[in-house]
Design a protein around this motif. Structure first.
Motif, PDB file in Angstrom:
ATOM      1  N   GLN A  67     -55.644  -8.704  21.272  1.00 18.45           N
ATOM      2  CA  GLN A  67     -54.674  -7.708  21.709  1.00 18.45           C
ATOM      3  C   GLN A  67     -54.971  -7.232  23.128  1.00 18.45           C
ATOM      4  N   HIS A  81     -49.447 -16.803  22.447  1.00 17.35           N
ATOM      5  CA  HIS A  81     -48.697 -15.855  21.622  1.00 17.35           C
ATOM      6  C   HIS A  81     -47.195 -16.130  21.699  1.00 17.35           C
ATOM      7  N   ASP A  87     -41.341 -13.173  20.218  1.00 13.63           N
ATOM      8  CA  ASP A  87     -41.303 -11.808  20.738  1.00 13.63           C
ATOM      9  C   ASP A  87     -41.981 -10.797  19.813  1.00 13.63           C
ATOM     10  N   ARG A  88     -42.625 -11.261  18.776  1.00  9.38           N
ATOM     11  CA  ARG A  88     -43.292 -10.329  17.855  1.00  9.38           C
ATOM     12  C   ARG A  88     -44.460  -9.642  18.566  1.00  9.38           C
ATOM     13  N   THR A  89     -44.631  -8.356  18.257  1.00  8.99           N
ATOM     14  CA  THR A  89     -45.744  -7.611  18.848  1.00  8.99           C
ATOM     15  C   THR A  89     -47.023  -7.881  18.048  1.00  8.99           C
ATOM     16  N   TYR A  90     -48.131  -7.495  18.636  1.00 12.29           N
ATOM     17  CA  TYR A  90     -49.414  -7.624  17.931  1.00 12.29           C
ATOM     18  C   TYR A  90     -49.375  -6.850  16.625  1.00 12.29           C
ATOM     19  N   TYR A  91     -48.758  -5.665  16.632  1.00 11.94           N
ATOM     20  CA  TYR A  91     -48.721  -4.829  15.433  1.00 11.94           C
ATOM     21  C   TYR A  91     -47.954  -5.512  14.300  1.00 11.94           C
ATOM     22  N   GLN A  92     -46.948  -6.285  14.641  1.00 14.42           N
ATOM     23  CA  GLN A  92     -46.174  -7.002  13.617  1.00 14.42           C
ATOM     24  C   GLN A  92     -46.964  -8.142  12.979  1.00 14.42           C
TER      25      GLN A  92
END
Length: 480
Positions: A67, A81, A87-92
């Motif tokens: 991250q 990534h 386009d997914r975030t790290y949190y997802q």
């Protein structure tokens, strides 16, 4: 009147006992590291979390910093990534951290078979994701950010502790004080420390009662900001683990190697700490977290890892060897194999490791230069210092460990000498001393020579010497 005086004295005595450690380093540094730890010698680090989903970084870096790389223009991680997660975030990515193949009893059995005496699981790394049901994490992040409310929907920390406690292995945890992108941390580090980190730490101690509490992520703030001395005074005086818990030296900027329990070199194999407990940690490859980019040749061999363990123990330290499970909850087979191979060596030679201490000499060197450094900062240092020296450089011919209770000296040779003869320099023995090979128990003949004691080993017998990583020579107390 007399009864009231007696009561007052008893109350004062109990108060002083309860306040044994004060909230300052002068007092806290007087606490002795629990004996179980200094006898244990070998532990397993476990880096596991949302970063195990991508499980990626370029070689020579830490995959658990995924991250941080995304947010700080690491082009390799950003490219990886984008290609894998769009386009997914790290949190997802927490949705993909399912741990559906995680079997804590299988893990615990593997740890015990490895010969490790304690484990240290990352309860939370710098991304803030908790492997236990932390309400503080959810509240302060503003969305589910723990393994019970997201991802596996399981108390991974609690399940592993339950399994490990069925074995002889001590259960411990790592905890990162700071979180890179926690909104409270970014705005007000002091508020973050008091409202987020301290409550989490006390919850972990009270609920899971770890034998090891390994803090990290301390360097961006002072020990005053972290309230470190206040927490440690509570931990040592009042907590349910006050008598058994092992702590470390990462409690704030400039504290490491100066204050705290166990000192923590990291990929610093040449550091020594006179008369102070220490433990070096490292990965089997380089990364602590699982890194798909690493290949088989990036991993240390079992021979190298055994030699690293021996080297640290001979110098008075412990060895914390890391594994990085994947997002499914599987420990990669190459890591399992290395642990089992170390365990096979310890099964027959552990007497020379556990419950030992430094002897007057840590190692015996051959002739040559003793200041070898890998030219590029990488390479297998211990193999260069034992089996594969560069021209002109010396090797460690023998390592020494000592059991003070049995008055037994162990001389550990990295390889079985082709000549079957070893001169142990500056060693004095009394008549009647018994010397044997620890593995197989074959007697070793010895004679006093100029400069030391010459050992004449029996011919190598593959039926009795089935673990070839290093050979242990046991020099027992005098037989009367």
């Amino acid at each position: 009147m007399k009864k009231s005086i007696v009561f007052a004295l008893l109350f004062a005595a109990s108060f002083l006992q309860a306040q044994q450690y004060q909230e300052n380093w002068s007092s806290l540094d007087k606490r002795q590291v629990p004996e179980w730890f200094t006898a244990a010698k070998f532990g397993i680090f476990i880096h596991w979390g949302v970063y195990s989903v991508p499980g990626y970084c370029t070689k020579g870096n830490y995959a658990e910093w995924y991250q941080n790389g995304l947010m700080n223009k690491d082009t390799a991680r950003i490219k990886y990534h984008k290609e894998k997660f769009g386009d997914r975030t790290y949190y997802q990515l927490a949705d993909d951290f399912k741990a559906e193949l995680f079997n804590p009893d299988e893990w615990a059995q593997l740890f015990e078979k490895s010969g490790a005496k304690y484990i240290v699981l990352t309860s939370k790394h710098h991304d803030g994701f908790c492997l236990w049901p932390s309400k503080d994490a959810n509240r302060d992040w503003g969305f589910p950010w723990n393994a019970v409310d997201a991802g596996p929907h399981r108390d991974l920390l609690g399940d592993l502790f339950t399994a490990v406690r069925k074995t002889s292995v001590h259960a411990g945890m790592y905890y990162s004080l700071y979180e890179w992108f926690n909104p409270i941390w970014l705005k007000n580090p002091q508020l973050y420390a008091t409202s987020h980190a301290l409550p989490q730490m006390k919850e972990l101690i009270n609920k899971y009662q770890p034998d090891v509490f390994w803090t990290d992520g301390d360097w961006d703030a002072s020990d005053t900001t972290w309230k470190s001395t206040a927490f440690l005074a509570w931990l040592y005086n009042e907590s349910p683990v006050k008598n058994k818990v092992v702590t470390y030296d990462r409690w704030g900027r400039d504290i490491r190697f100066h204050h705290g329990g166990v000192y923590t070199p990291e990929y610093q194999p040449d550091l020594d700490f006179k008369d102070h407990a220490w433990e070096e940690s490292r990965g089997m490859g380089f990364s602590y977290g699982y890194n798909r980019e690493e290949d088989a040749w990036d991993y240390n061999s079992s021979q190298s890892l055994v030699l690293q363990l021996i080297d640290k123990v001979s110098r008075g330290g412990n060895f914390l060897l890391d594994i990085g499970p994947d997002e499914h909850g599987k420990i990669p087979p190459i890591m399992q194999e290395r642990l089992l191979q170390i365990g096979e060596w310890l099964k027959v030679n552990g007497e020379a490791i556990y419950n030992t201490q430094k002897w007057k000499t840590a190692a015996q060197w051959s002739a040559g230069k003793t200041d070898y450094k890998p030219k590029d900062g990488s390479g297998d240092l211990l193999l260069k210092l034992t089996l594969d020296p560069d021209p002109g450089y010396a090797v460690k011919e023998l390592f020494f460990t000592y059991n003070a209770t049995s008055k037994t000296l162990y001389a550990i040779a990295p390889k079985y000498p082709a000549s079957h003869t070893i001169l142990v320099k500056d060693l004095k023995l009394e008549k009647g001393t018994v010397i044997t090979l620890l593995q197989g128990g074959q007697p070793v003949k010895w004679a006093i020579k100029e400069g030391g004691v010459e050992l004449n080993l029996p011919a190598f017998n593959p039926e009795k010497m089935k673990t070839g990583e290093a050979v242990v020579i046991k020099i027992s107390a005098v037989v009367k």
